[in-house]
Design an enzyme around this catalytic site. Structure first.
Site, PDB file in Angstrom:
ATOM      1  CG  ASP A 146      -2.092  -1.284   1.290  1.00 38.05           C
ATOM      2  OD1 ASP A 146      -1.967  -2.066   0.547  1.00 38.05           O
ATOM      3  OD2 ASP A 146      -1.776  -1.920   2.756  1.00 38.05           O
ATOM      4  NE  ARG A 190      -4.566  -2.105   5.155  1.00 42.00           N
ATOM      5  CZ  ARG A 190      -5.078  -3.105   5.270  1.00 42.00           C
ATOM      6  NH1 ARG A 190      -5.903  -3.602   5.859  1.00 42.00           N
ATOM      7  NH2 ARG A 190      -4.399  -4.228   5.921  1.00 42.00           N
ATOM      8  CD  GLU A 241      -7.999  -2.258  -0.599  1.00 42.24           C
ATOM      9  OE1 GLU A 241      -8.593  -3.485  -1.076  1.00 42.24           O
ATOM     10  OE2 GLU A 241      -7.114  -2.169   0.126  1.00 42.24           O
ATOM     11  CG  LEU A 292      -4.188 -11.866  -9.594  1.00 41.10           C
ATOM     12  CD1 LEU A 292      -4.374 -11.617 -11.205  1.00 41.10           C
ATOM     13  CD2 LEU A 292      -3.014 -12.839  -9.255  1.00 41.10           C
TER      14      LEU A 292
HETATM   15  O1  F6P Z   1      -2.813  -3.969   3.540  1.00 44.56           O
HETATM   16  C1  F6P Z   1      -2.094  -4.352   2.330  1.00 44.56           C
HETATM   17  C2  F6P Z   1      -3.502  -5.223   1.310  1.00 44.56           C
HETATM   18  O2  F6P Z   1      -3.094  -5.775   0.805  1.00 44.56           O
HETATM   19  C3  F6P Z   1      -4.195  -4.306   1.208  1.00 44.56           C
HETATM   20  O3  F6P Z   1      -3.934  -3.948   0.022  1.00 44.56           O
HETATM   21  C4  F6P Z   1      -5.674  -5.268   1.092  1.00 44.56           C
HETATM   22  O4  F6P Z   1      -6.494  -3.844   1.492  1.00 44.56           O
HETATM   23  C5  F6P Z   1      -6.167  -5.465   2.508  1.00 44.56           C
HETATM   24  O5  F6P Z   1      -4.388  -5.489   2.535  1.00 44.56           O
HETATM   25  C6  F6P Z   1      -6.011  -7.226   1.989  1.00 44.56           C
HETATM   26  O6  F6P Z   1      -5.770  -7.682   3.001  1.00 44.56           O
HETATM   27  P1  F6P Z   1      -6.051  -9.267   2.845  1.00 44.56           P
HETATM   28  O7  F6P Z   1      -5.090 -10.076   3.029  1.00 44.56           O
HETATM   29  O8  F6P Z   1      -6.453  -9.407   4.535  1.00 44.56           O
HETATM   30  O9  F6P Z   1      -7.580 -10.062   3.137  1.00 44.56           O
END
Ligand code: F6P
Length: 367
Positions: A146, A190, A241, A292
């Site tokens: 992120d 995020r 997102e 991915l």
């Molecule tokens: O912080 C990294 C991240 O990939 C974010 O971009 C995403 O919102 C989140 O983690 C997804 O988390 P998880 O792997 O728990 O679904």
């Protein structure tokens, strides 16, 4: 002259969501620890879970052979298992407890003199607490795709995620053009728009929606229609997102109990796609890139940054620079107090030159 301290054995753990480059940090830290300082290295498995439950393994140079190009982490990771808020079953019910005494007991049992904690905001907050409350000698290494950690210009993992997202936009371009469609790509990040902004610019997107800039569907559609009128019968929209409409909130996909960061975002891409199709009448397809972006081999940039971070982390521990986080201080790697890094989120600055250049080139941010 840097202070030399009496460290003989260090521990390493990887916490939070994985990011390409974790293995490169581990490899560099182990090699520098063993070769340069004659230390022994203990790896804690599955993030703070291993530190709480005493799941360890010795890490020698042999253990890190061949891991530089490998995504993920050989130690395993999780974004649960906070020692200050740990899920314990009592009378058939889950209750959360402070089990930091178990961390201290395991550190003592394995004769650990210093810890390298590789993680994002959640893991670094825990590292900072361990340092502040117990003076545990820790050094943090900032990791996340992120790129949202304060006090560092860049985290490793971001460049690889950006490369994956850019390749996705390139692929969407050819199919969008063939079918005269609007293609919406939802990317991770995020509450920060780094992946969307950078991939959007690198991939030549027409609209980029980021959490830092609230959007309206009218403005998004204006851009699509403007392009149509100019004879460009397709459009590419990249949506972070965490992007949200003006006056609205980011779309929450689910809440994960016991996670450092329980809110999981996701779904805004489909909302945007449906509304754009309805308002413009143009056929629209939505792709959610998802995990991915977290997988695969790290780019050369991430391998190098991660290697520099791993080496610096061990060097700084040996200099007694505890309670700090390594970060780029061009041309070198420097460090900042962990407290500075975990106090705030690093988001896209509205006055940044990249944002300005993108706007000047006609990219819409939906505002
Ligand atoms: O912080 C990294 C991240 O990939 C974010 O971009 C995403 O919102 C989140 O983690 C997804 O988390 P998880 O792997 O728990 O679904």
């Amino acid at each position: 002259m840097p202070r030399r301290v009496n460290i003989k054995r260090i521990g390493i753990l990887t916490g939070g969501g994985d990011a390409p480059g974790l293995n490169a940090v581990i490899r560099a830290a182990v090699k520098v620890a063993v070769r340069e300082f004659g230390l022994s290295v203990i790896g804690f498995e599955d993030g703070f879970g291993g530190l709480i439950e005493g799941r360890v393994r010795r890490l020698t140079e042999r253990d890190v052979i061949g891991i530089l190009p490998r995504g993920g982490t050989i130690l395993g990771t999780t974004n649960r298992d906070n020692p200050f808020h740990y899920a314990v079953k009592e009378n058939g019910k889950i209750v959360y407890k402070d089990v930091s005494d178990r961390v201290l007991a395991n550190i003592a049992a394995h004769n650990i003199d210093g810890m390298v904690i590789i993680g994002g905001d959640g893991s670094l907050k825990i590292a900072n607490e361990l340092w502040k409350r117990f003076s545990l000698p820790v050094i943090g290494v900032p990791k996340t795709i992120d790129n949202d950690i304060a006090a560092t210009d860049q985290t490793f993992g971001f460049d690889t995620a950006l490369t994956t997202a850019t390749e996705a936009i390139d692929k969407l371009h050819t199919t969008a053009e063939s079918h005269n469609r609007v293609m919406v790509l939802e990317v991770m990040g995020r509450y920060a728009g780094w992946i969307a902004l950078h991939a959007g610019v690198a991939g030549g997107a027409d609209v980029i929606l980021i959490p830092e800039i609230p959007f309206t569907i009218e403005k998004v559609c204006d851009k699509v229609v403007e392009r149509q009128k100019a004879g460009k019968k397709f459009s590419i929209i990249v949506v972070a997102e965490g992007a949200a409409p003006a006056g609205g909130q980011p779309v929450v996909k689910k809440v994960v109990e016991g996670s450092f960061e329980p809110i999981r975002l996701g779904g805004v891409g489909h909302l945007v796609g449906e509304q754009v199709e309805k308002e413009t009448g143009m056929e629209t397809r939505v792709t959610v890139l998802g995990h991915l972006q977290r997988g695969g081999s790290p780019t050369p940039f991430d391998r190098i940054l991660a290697t520099r971070f791993g080496a610096a982390a061990v060097n700084f521990l040996m200099e007694g620079r505890y309670g700090e986080m390594v970060c780029p201080r061009t041309p070198d790697i420097g460090s900042v107090p962990l407290a500075e890094a975990v106090g705030a989120m690093r988001r896209v600055a509205l006055g940044s030159d990249l944002l300005r250049a993108a706007r000047q080139m006609g990219i819409s941010f939906g505002d």
